[in-house]
Motif scaffolding. Structure first.
Motif, PDB file in Angstrom:
ATOM      1  N   ASN A  59      69.395  63.070  64.197  1.00  0.00           N
ATOM      2  CA  ASN A  59      68.322  63.414  63.331  1.00  0.00           C
ATOM      3  C   ASN A  59      67.086  64.106  63.843  1.00  0.00           C
ATOM      4  N   ALA A  60      66.130  63.855  63.304  1.00  0.00           N
ATOM      5  CA  ALA A  60      64.824  64.703  63.718  1.00  0.00           C
ATOM      6  C   ALA A  60      64.374  64.204  65.161  1.00  0.00           C
ATOM      7  N   THR A  61      64.392  62.975  65.261  1.00  0.00           N
ATOM      8  CA  THR A  61      64.106  62.496  66.649  1.00  0.00           C
ATOM      9  C   THR A  61      64.791  62.687  67.664  1.00  0.00           C
ATOM     10  N   SER A  62      65.918  63.163  67.551  1.00  0.00           N
ATOM     11  CA  SER A  62      67.029  63.625  68.653  1.00  0.00           C
ATOM     12  C   SER A  62      66.254  64.848  69.568  1.00  0.00           C
ATOM     13  N   THR A  63      65.580  65.699  68.883  1.00  0.00           N
ATOM     14  CA  THR A  63      65.091  66.825  69.809  1.00  0.00           C
ATOM     15  C   THR A  63      63.919  66.334  70.325  1.00  0.00           C
ATOM     16  N   THR A  64      62.979  65.326  70.170  1.00  0.00           N
ATOM     17  CA  THR A  64      61.697  64.940  70.455  1.00  0.00           C
ATOM     18  C   THR A  64      61.792  63.628  71.290  1.00  0.00           C
ATOM     19  N   PHE A  71      59.314  55.441  62.354  1.00  0.00           N
ATOM     20  CA  PHE A  71      58.149  55.307  63.334  1.00  0.00           C
ATOM     21  C   PHE A  71      58.128  56.481  64.326  1.00  0.00           C
ATOM     22  N   ALA A  72      59.423  56.735  64.869  1.00  0.00           N
ATOM     23  CA  ALA A  72      59.259  57.790  65.742  1.00  0.00           C
ATOM     24  C   ALA A  72      59.066  59.090  65.056  1.00  0.00           C
ATOM     25  N   GLU A  73      59.542  59.218  63.757  1.00  0.00           N
ATOM     26  CA  GLU A  73      59.355  60.594  63.072  1.00  0.00           C
ATOM     27  C   GLU A  73      57.667  60.669  62.716  1.00  0.00           C
ATOM     28  N   ARG A  74      57.100  59.492  62.423  1.00  0.00           N
ATOM     29  CA  ARG A  74      55.651  59.363  62.166  1.00  0.00           C
ATOM     30  C   ARG A  74      54.860  59.677  63.357  1.00  0.00           C
ATOM     31  N   VAL A  75      55.261  59.330  64.369  1.00  0.00           N
ATOM     32  CA  VAL A  75      54.553  59.685  65.551  1.00  0.00           C
ATOM     33  C   VAL A  75      54.502  61.205  66.090  1.00  0.00           C
ATOM     34  N   ASP A  76      55.834  61.667  65.655  1.00  0.00           N
ATOM     35  CA  ASP A  76      56.087  63.290  65.777  1.00  0.00           C
ATOM     36  C   ASP A  76      55.286  64.078  65.033  1.00  0.00           C
ATOM     37  N   ALA A  77      55.146  63.733  63.673  1.00  0.00           N
ATOM     38  CA  ALA A  77      54.329  64.431  62.625  1.00  0.00           C
ATOM     39  C   ALA A  77      52.716  64.277  63.069  1.00  0.00           C
ATOM     40  N   LEU A  78      52.275  63.081  63.659  1.00  0.00           N
ATOM     41  CA  LEU A  78      50.885  62.893  63.925  1.00  0.00           C
ATOM     42  C   LEU A  78      50.661  63.733  64.926  1.00  0.00           C
ATOM     43  N   ARG A  86      70.831  50.315  77.122  1.00  0.00           N
ATOM     44  CA  ARG A  86      70.561  49.291  78.328  1.00  0.00           C
ATOM     45  C   ARG A  86      68.951  49.141  78.938  1.00  0.00           C
ATOM     46  N   PRO A  87      68.149  48.836  78.096  1.00  0.00           N
ATOM     47  CA  PRO A  87      68.250  48.169  76.687  1.00  0.00           C
ATOM     48  C   PRO A  87      68.243  49.722  75.700  1.00  0.00           C
ATOM     49  N   LEU A  88      68.711  49.699  74.551  1.00  0.00           N
ATOM     50  CA  LEU A  88      68.703  50.561  73.572  1.00  0.00           C
ATOM     51  C   LEU A  88      67.437  51.054  73.210  1.00  0.00           C
ATOM     52  N   ARG A  89      66.912  51.939  73.311  1.00  0.00           N
ATOM     53  CA  ARG A  89      65.282  52.241  72.860  1.00  0.00           C
ATOM     54  C   ARG A  89      65.123  53.821  72.793  1.00  0.00           C
ATOM     55  N   LEU A  90      64.019  54.445  72.425  1.00  0.00           N
ATOM     56  CA  LEU A  90      63.520  55.729  72.011  1.00  0.00           C
ATOM     57  C   LEU A  90      62.382  55.809  73.265  1.00  0.00           C
ATOM     58  N   GLU A  91      62.327  56.713  73.836  1.00  0.00           N
ATOM     59  CA  GLU A  91      61.223  56.946  74.675  1.00  0.00           C
ATOM     60  C   GLU A  91      60.797  58.514  74.553  1.00  0.00           C
ATOM     61  N   ARG A  92      59.471  58.673  74.442  1.00  0.00           N
ATOM     62  CA  ARG A  92      58.801  59.932  74.348  1.00  0.00           C
ATOM     63  C   ARG A  92      57.607  60.010  75.256  1.00  0.00           C
ATOM     64  N   ARG A  93      57.305  61.125  76.104  1.00  0.00           N
ATOM     65  CA  ARG A  93      56.080  61.417  76.666  1.00  0.00           C
ATOM     66  C   ARG A  93      55.234  62.498  75.965  1.00  0.00           C
ATOM     67  N   LEU A  94      53.790  62.217  75.789  1.00  0.00           N
ATOM     68  CA  LEU A  94      53.250  63.083  75.098  1.00  0.00           C
ATOM     69  C   LEU A  94      51.805  63.430  76.020  1.00  0.00           C
ATOM     70  N   ASP A  95      51.451  64.825  76.008  1.00  0.00           N
ATOM     71  CA  ASP A  95      50.557  64.983  76.855  1.00  0.00           C
ATOM     72  C   ASP A  95      49.178  65.304  75.918  1.00  0.00           C
ATOM     73  N   PHE A  96      48.316  65.354  76.453  1.00  0.00           N
ATOM     74  CA  PHE A  96      46.830  65.788  75.714  1.00  0.00           C
ATOM     75  C   PHE A  96      45.777  66.591  76.561  1.00  0.00           C
ATOM     76  N   ALA A  97      44.934  67.418  75.782  1.00  0.00           N
ATOM     77  CA  ALA A  97      44.063  68.169  76.387  1.00  0.00           C
ATOM     78  C   ALA A  97      43.115  67.362  76.977  1.00  0.00           C
ATOM     79  N   ASP A  98      42.683  66.543  76.750  1.00  0.00           N
ATOM     80  CA  ASP A  98      41.544  65.531  77.193  1.00  0.00           C
ATOM     81  C   ASP A  98      41.581  64.007  76.621  1.00  0.00           C
ATOM     82  N   TYR A  99      40.731  63.182  77.243  1.00  0.00           N
ATOM     83  CA  TYR A  99      40.861  61.933  77.146  1.00  0.00           C
ATOM     84  C   TYR A  99      40.576  61.569  75.458  1.00  0.00           C
ATOM     85  N   ALA A 100      39.546  62.244  75.131  1.00  0.00           N
ATOM     86  CA  ALA A 100      39.178  62.101  73.807  1.00  0.00           C
ATOM     87  C   ALA A 100      40.270  62.026  72.714  1.00  0.00           C
TER      88      ALA A 100
END
Lengths: 101, 101
Positions: free
Chosen positions: A2-7, A76-83, A13-27
């Protein structure tokens, strides 16, 4: 698949989704965290989040004895991706004014 | 010994301060994170933070080759302590109305 499998990383163990996101600045990091907090309150999904000045790691845990990522958490993961894609993924920091602002 | 030695864990390799803080509910967790973000922008100290619905872990790293926690980071830790003690440490969640609100 599904859409989240690429992002998102699907981990066991335990079953979970993980993603790292990087930003241009603290704001932007702060802005994004604020938006994710609102999504948590709207959906009742509260991921574990770690962040520093310009990065955010999000871990969406499932509730044992789940054997798959449920639709609610996938949404929720898809919502984070879209955001992230809509607001933070492409635009670099505003270039400093080449002419006096 | 300074004020942070009773509230923060002093860890080595890498040299850092760590503290875990627990909250009555997500609203307070969010509030606190917002206040720490403001303290970061005011001081230029950006700790690594991980959080979930009702907990926050703060790690204040030093810059190698520091061999001690510098005054700036100690002051930030003290600021976090004061913030937590003043707003979040004692008051439990508002008790549900025993009489119709």
């Amino acid at each position: 698949m599904n859409a989240t499998s690429t992002t998102w990383q699907h981990r066991e163990r335990p079953l979970r989704l993980e993603r790292r996101l990087d930003f241009a600045d603290y704001a932007r990091t702060r802005d994004f965290l604020e938006a994710v907090a609102k999504a948590s309150e709207a959906t009742g999904v509260y991921p574990d989040i770690s962040f520093g000045r310009t990065y955010v790691n999000i871990t969406i845990h499932t509730e044992p004895p789940a054997t798959d990522i449920d639709p609610e958490r996938t949404a929720f993961a898809e919502r984070v991706d879209a955001l992230f894609a809509s607001e933070y993924d492409r635009r670099p920091s505003e270039p400093p004014c080449s002419i006096p602002c």
